[in-house]
Design a protein around this motif. Structure first.
Motif, short mmCIF file in Angstrom:
data_model
loop_
_atom_site.label_atom_id
_atom_site.label_comp_id
_atom_site.label_asym_id
_atom_site.label_seq_id
_atom_site.Cartn_x
_atom_site.Cartn_y
_atom_site.Cartn_z
N MET A 78 0.82 -1.21 0.00
CA MET A 78 0.00 0.00 0.00
C MET A 78 0.85 1.26 0.00
SD MET A 78 -3.01 -0.89 -0.20
CE MET A 78 -3.98 -2.34 -0.07
N GLU A 79 2.00 1.15 0.59
CA GLU A 79 2.88 2.31 0.76
C GLU A 79 3.43 2.77 -0.58
OE1 GLU A 79 4.85 2.89 4.33
OE2 GLU A 79 4.47 4.82 3.37
N GLN A 80 3.61 4.06 -0.68
CA GLN A 80 4.16 4.64 -1.90
C GLN A 80 5.49 4.00 -2.29
OE1 GLN A 80 5.14 8.82 -1.70
NE2 GLN A 80 4.36 9.04 -3.77
N GLY A 81 5.73 3.93 -3.60
CA GLY A 81 7.01 3.43 -4.08
C GLY A 81 6.94 1.96 -4.45
N SER A 82 7.37 1.70 -5.67
CA SER A 82 7.38 0.32 -6.16
C SER A 82 8.33 0.31 -7.35
CB SER A 82 5.98 -0.11 -6.56
OG SER A 82 6.00 -1.45 -6.98
N ASN A 83 8.35 -0.78 -8.08
CA ASN A 83 9.22 -0.81 -9.25
C ASN A 83 8.91 -2.04 -10.07
OD1 ASN A 83 11.18 0.18 -10.95
ND2 ASN A 83 12.59 0.61 -9.28
N SER A 84 9.44 -2.09 -11.28
CA SER A 84 9.38 -3.32 -12.05
C SER A 84 10.51 -3.27 -13.06
CB SER A 84 8.03 -3.49 -12.74
OG SER A 84 8.05 -2.90 -14.01
N ILE A 85 10.93 -4.44 -13.50
CA ILE A 85 12.07 -4.48 -14.42
C ILE A 85 11.76 -3.68 -15.68
CG2 ILE A 85 13.54 -5.96 -15.82
CD1 ILE A 85 13.28 -8.10 -13.75
N ALA A 86 10.55 -3.92 -16.20
CA ALA A 86 10.19 -3.24 -17.44
C ALA A 86 10.17 -1.72 -17.25
CB ALA A 86 8.84 -3.74 -17.92
N ALA A 87 9.60 -1.29 -16.13
CA ALA A 87 9.54 0.15 -15.87
C ALA A 87 10.94 0.71 -15.67
CB ALA A 87 8.68 0.42 -14.64
N LEU A 88 11.77 -0.04 -15.01
CA LEU A 88 13.16 0.39 -14.80
C LEU A 88 13.82 0.68 -16.14
CD1 LEU A 88 15.80 0.44 -12.93
CD2 LEU A 88 16.09 -1.91 -13.68
N ILE A 89 13.64 -0.26 -17.10
CA ILE A 89 14.27 -0.07 -18.41
C ILE A 89 13.68 1.17 -19.09
CG2 ILE A 89 14.63 -1.09 -20.67
CD1 ILE A 89 14.40 -3.86 -19.27
N ALA A 90 12.37 1.28 -19.07
CA ALA A 90 11.72 2.40 -19.76
C ALA A 90 12.14 3.74 -19.16
CB ALA A 90 10.21 2.25 -19.70
#
Ligand SMILES: Nc1ncnc2c1ncn2[C@@H]1O[C@H](COP(=O)(O)OP(=O)(O)OP(=O)(O)O)[C@@H](O)[C@H]1O
Ligand SMILES: [Mg+2]
Lengths: 334, 291, 364
Positions: free
Chosen positions: A275-287
């Motif tokens: 629920m807390e702010q902040g996340s990530n994903s490999i695809a988003a990292l690349i983009a």
């Protein structure tokens, strides 16, 4: 000497005719070209793996196994980098998406195959296909502008009231500010679920539709209710489709780029709360990192891309085998 | 309705007796083997390792109708499909023996596979006109498929004669541009016959061509078969005893005993098979006691 | 002749008793959620409210119906309610997304959006100034090139899998399945690694088309194979029995028979590819002016245009992004409807074009 019927009954081993087909030139060209085309998929797959490995090799050599554990991303400055946080976030987002998508997809597929009036089955199927045709960019925009402000109220409520569950934990003391819940794993997962639902639904629908009519009617004739038929015949029959559909959905969710990129605020330290702010994903990292990376950074991104490629390939190959088992090879008859 | 066209019978007898003669025994019956026409010698068939047909000897005489009868599953269709090399399309299927068209081995001879199939046409159980083609295109499709080039005049000629021989010309001559599937089932089947005739085959194989049709369409097809037998050798599989009697001159009775491959029990003049068969089992079958 | 009017029996889909139970349960759920949230546990936000209402609703249906109809029938009813509501729920985002994008995008949609690019547009200019012509042209060229590469290749591989049925067909089918889920960003990364880094090419529309092809090809192959599988085997046999070779059978019988299915598959594939953003971020470079040459110089693409502008802080830029998104959505919807209309045609549909060809040949 021509054999009679009686003679052939003696045990003369019959020599089977070896069928040698001589094909004309156009036919040979046709088969050659089609075969070559069939193999482009294989070639493409090998090339993708090969190039990503080749380009990511320097980064992988530098980081070694810590690439999988490091919770930081600073390859451009020669610092440490790894997907130690990004990969778990990727999986978390996908799991949130599946958690929402799978039950809804099962229900929708059941609705289309079992409950809906026959007249509306085809239009309904079309609508689900349309849901799949809407670009993920548009889902991302809608998720960012429309859904997120509404979802964070749910996030806040959970953080305030269920904060003692680690999954819903929010940092700081109880009345939290609403902004603390934006751009979270949860919001990204919900948006991704929209893209997973049509995929899962169509796989499951196809499998449910093949559930043997005879058994269904037998169950009804025994006085079973519709739900009884579904529980005892349709769902057990469709188990492969449900698992396979969910796996396909997982593959799709793991690789989803744009919607996640638009929603999350990138974070390189692991946190368990969704629920807390902040996340990530490999695809988003690349983009996100692509345009601001130097050669070192690009190599690191290639390594991350390779990890994502292998992960989705594995998930999808498994899914395809599970679903493919139920694939009917029967051809339409004439 | 008379069964056998006397004129063609006499003309045949003279043809065959003038040719190179050898004698082939089939279930004890003596046939004259003719260099023309189709003959199967010692044919056995397998699907995978399962043998479904064994030691079949049969001469299908030129310009005659030969009927194949027998209970379901005895291998009639399988045998028919070996005659124009369709059997080998089934994955894992194999066969042994020899099949000759006009004295040439169709499996080991020089004739290319596609030529074999063009010379030995086939009509299937369910009418299967090509859905994406018009009536005219359907009739002419064989020319395209086997790569035969004809000029426009010749093409129109083939179109008309094929449809006429199939007994369909009158019904469709004004609607040649309509899709083939706009026709009724019986018309579709005659369209399929016309389609086969357009490539000028020497033999026409028919696998229960009427089983999907109503009685009056069946009657039309039977008439067509009779007329065609003046010019073409016909082998027809049928479950209908009356039909076999009505259309065929010769008849072969196939039977597969329990867990045994199918064989020919008896092959003879149709009239004999149905009146004075030599084998008990034939008698039982044609008089409706089993199968 | 008797005058009796026969009354046909209509099996009822809904039992009034059940409907009443469900309605009552819903009212109960609504009231109790309201009480729970507004009085006991303060919660603002409609979404949460409906969520909890729904959960309470299902629980109340379960309790009520069990009392009235017994265990088996109550399970049946709950299943029915859950399935119906889930199916409705799936359609909600569809409607919301479409109307939201229309609502956000239509203000600034002017004809000039299709004719002008962004060359005279500053970050602070009005949202109606300039347009997305450069992005639309880019997208059409990139998707067109990708289609030119992928459609023939994809249909041919489908032919290999289903017509040639080569020895490796099974393996390749599984690989194609797996490939069709390659993440779109990986496709972009791959073209960047190979075409741009290894072969030393520049970012261009063509590089974007290559990246799109990586995604498009497996999709076309898979859907085309499904379509080919629908062609009855009897037609192939008929063709072979006429003396057709494999090639002629495929080209004159199988492909024409599945024509409308193939067209549908291909257009749906285009609709999917036209909105792909991720592979283009890495490959086309992005631009603000029209570049009609996909082989030289950076190009823009509609999805990329939207993705870039929406992350600007200025309202006007975000507005432009929404306009672009609306145009994209319209493109997708048009393609989708076209595909559905073509798909409704049987294989024996004779087009005007074909009719003319037949007449020329004297066959109609
Ligand atoms: N594709 C196949 N694979 C395996 N076995 C087959 C196949 N086709 C037919 N058979 C078997 O071969 C045997 C002969 O079949 P065939 O179709 O030739 O019989 P038939 O005499 O034509 O029967 P019917 O009168 O029902 O058409 C049967 O036992 C059948 O089960
Ligand atoms: Mg048969």
């Amino acid at each position: 000497m021509i054999p009679t019927q009686e003679q052939t009954e003696s045990v003369v081993p019959e020599e089977r005719i070896e069928i040698a087909v001589r094909r004309d030139v156009p036919d040979r060209i046709y088969r050659g070209v089609a075969t070559a085309a069939g193999f482009t998929t294989l070639a493409l797959m090998a090339l993708i793996g090969g190039f990503l490995l080749f380009r990511g090799a320097s980064a992988l050599r530098k980081a070694g196994f810590s690439f999988l554990t490091t919770e930081m991303w600073a390859p451009d400055q020669g610092g440490d980098f790894g997907i130690g946080a990004v990969l778990p976030y990727t999986i978390q987002i996908s799991l949130v998406a599946l958690f929402i998508a799978v039950p809804i997809s099962i229900a929708t597929a059941l609705f289309i195959t079992q409950y809906a009036p026959t007249r509306i089955r085809r239009p309904l199927t079309s609508l689900v296909d349309l849901l799949a045709a809407i670009p993920s960019l548009i889902y991302g925009l809608w998720g960012l502008f429309y859904l997120q402000p509404r979802l964070i109220t749910v996030g806040k409520w959970m953080g305030d009231n269920l904060g003692w569950i680690p999954l819903f934990k929010a940092s700081g003391p109880a009345p939290h500010s609403i902004g603390q819940f934006a751009a979270s794993t949860f919001v990204a997962g919900v948006v991704v679920s929209l893209m997973v639902i049509p995929l899962c639904t169509s796989v499951m629908r196809e499998v449910f539709a093949q559930a043997p009519m005879g058994e269904q009617e037998a169950a009804l004739a025994l006085g079973g209710t519709k739900w009884g038929v579904i529980r005892d015949v349709v769902l057990p029959f469709g188990r492969g489709g449900i698992i396979g559909g969910a796996m396909l959905g997982l593959g799709r969710a793991l690789g989803e780029t744009i919607a996640v990129t638009l929603i999350i605020s990138p974070m390189f330290v692991r946190q368990f709360s969704i629920m807390e702010q902040g996340s990530n994903s490999i695809a988003a990292l690349i983009a996100l990192k692509f345009s601001e990376s130097n050669a070192n950074g690009i190599s690191a991104l290639m390594a991350a891309g390779l990890a994502l490629f292998l992960l989705t390939l594995l998930v999808n190959a498994i899914a395809s085998v599970i679903v493919g088992k139920g694939r009917s090879g029967a051809q339409t008859e004439i | 309705m008379s069964t056998i066209n006397t004129q063609s019978t006499t003309s045949n007898t003279s043809q065959t007796s003038s040719g190179d003669q050898s004698i082939i025994h089939s279930a004890g019956e003596v046939f004259i083997e003719s260099p023309r026409g189709l003959s199967a010698r010692n044919v056995s068939c397998w699907f995978g390792e399962k043998k479904v047909l064994e030691g079949v000897n049969l001469v299908m005489r030129p310009l005659e109708v030969t009927a194949l009868i027998g209970p379901s599953g005895c291998g009639k269709s399988t045998f028919l499909r070996t005659l124009n090399r369709m059997h080998e399309l089934v994955p894992g299927a194999s066969l042994a023996g020899e099949i000759q068209l006009n004295g040439d081995d169709i499996y080991r001879g020089a004739m290319p596979l596609t030529e074999v199939r063009r010379h030995i046409g086939m009509v299937f159980q369910k009418p299967n006109p090509f859905p994406a083609m018009t009536i005219a295109e359907n009739v002419l499709s064989g020319l395209r498929l086997s790569g035969l080039k004809v000029d426009r005049h010749e093409r129109d000629d083939i179109l008309e004669t094929s449809l006429k021989r199939a007994g369909l010309w009158k019904e469709v001559k004004d609607r040649l541009g309509e899709p083939g599937r706009a026709l009724s089932g019986g018309q579709q089947q005659r369209l399929c016959i016309a389609r086969s005739l357009a490539v000028k085959p020497q033999v026409l194989l028919m696998d229960e061509p009427c089983s999907a049709l109503d009685p009056s369409s069946t009657r039309r097809i039977e008439e067509t078969v009779q007329e065609l037998s003046d010019t073409i050798t016909i082998v027809i599989v049928t479950h209908n005893m009356q039909q076999a009697q009505r259309v065929s001159k010769f008849c072969a009775f196939f039977l597969a005993e329990e867990n045994q491959p199918g064989r020919i029990v008896e092959a003879d003049l149709t009239a004999k098979i149905f009146t004075t068969p030599r084998d008990e089992r034939t008698n039982a079958y044609v008089s409706g006691h089993f199968g | 002749m008797s005058e009796i009017v026969e009354e046909r029996i209509k099996p009822r889909r809904f039992n009034p008793d059940e409907v009443a139970t469900v309605a009552l349960s819903f009212a109960t759920a609504l009231a109790s959620t309201w009480l729970l949230l507004y009085v006991l546990l303060p919660f603002d936000g409609a979404l949460g409210f409906w969520l909890i209402t729904y959960i309470v609703f299902i629980a109340v249906v379960l309790i009520n119906s069990r009392r009235r109809f017994g265990k088996i029938a109550s399970q049946d009813l709950v299943a029915k309610v859950v399935v119906w509501s889930s199916a409705l729920l799936v359609l909600v985002p569809l409607v919301l997304v479409v109307f939201y994008v229309i609502g956000k995008g239509y203000h600034a949609l002017r004809p000039r959006f299709f004719t002008e690019d962004q060359r005279y547009v500053g970050a602070l200019s009005d949202a109606t100034e300039g347009g997305g012509a450069h992005a639309i042209i880019g997208t059409l060229q990139q998707v067109g090139l990708a289609a030119m590469i992928s459609i023939p290749l994809g249909v041919l591989s489908a032919v290999y899998l289903n017509e040639v049925k080569g020895r490796f067909a099974g393996l390749l089918r599984t690989l194609t399945d797996a490939m069709s889920a390659v993440p779109s960003i990986v496709a972009g990364l791959f073209i960047y690694a190979s075409w741009i880094l290894a072969l030393g090419q520049q970012q261009s529309g063509f590089a974007g088309a290559l990246a799109l092809s990586v995604l498009f090809l497996p999709t076309v192959t898979r859907t085309a194979e499904v379509v080919l599988r629908l062609v009855p085997g009897g037609l192939r046999e008929a063709s072979l029995a006429l003396g057709g070779t494999d090639w002629r059978t495929t080209s004159t019988v199988v492909l024409p028979t599945s024509r409308s299915g193939l067209a549908t598959a291909v257009i749906l594939g285009i609709a999917r590819v036209i909105g792909e953003t991720a592979p283009l971020i890495l490959t086309v470079g992005g631009a603000f002016v029209v570049n009609t040459n996909p082989f030289g110089g950076k190009q823009d693409a509609l999805p990329f245009f939207v993705f870039r502008l929406v992350r600007f802080p200025q309202e006007a830029q975000i507005q432009r992004a929404w306009t672009g998104a609306l145009v994209l959505l319209i493109l997708v919807l048009v393609l989708f409807v076209t595909a559905r209309m073509l798909g409704g045609r049987g294989p024996d549909h004779i087009s005007k074009f074909k009719r003319k060809r037949l007449q020329k040949k004297g066959l109609a």
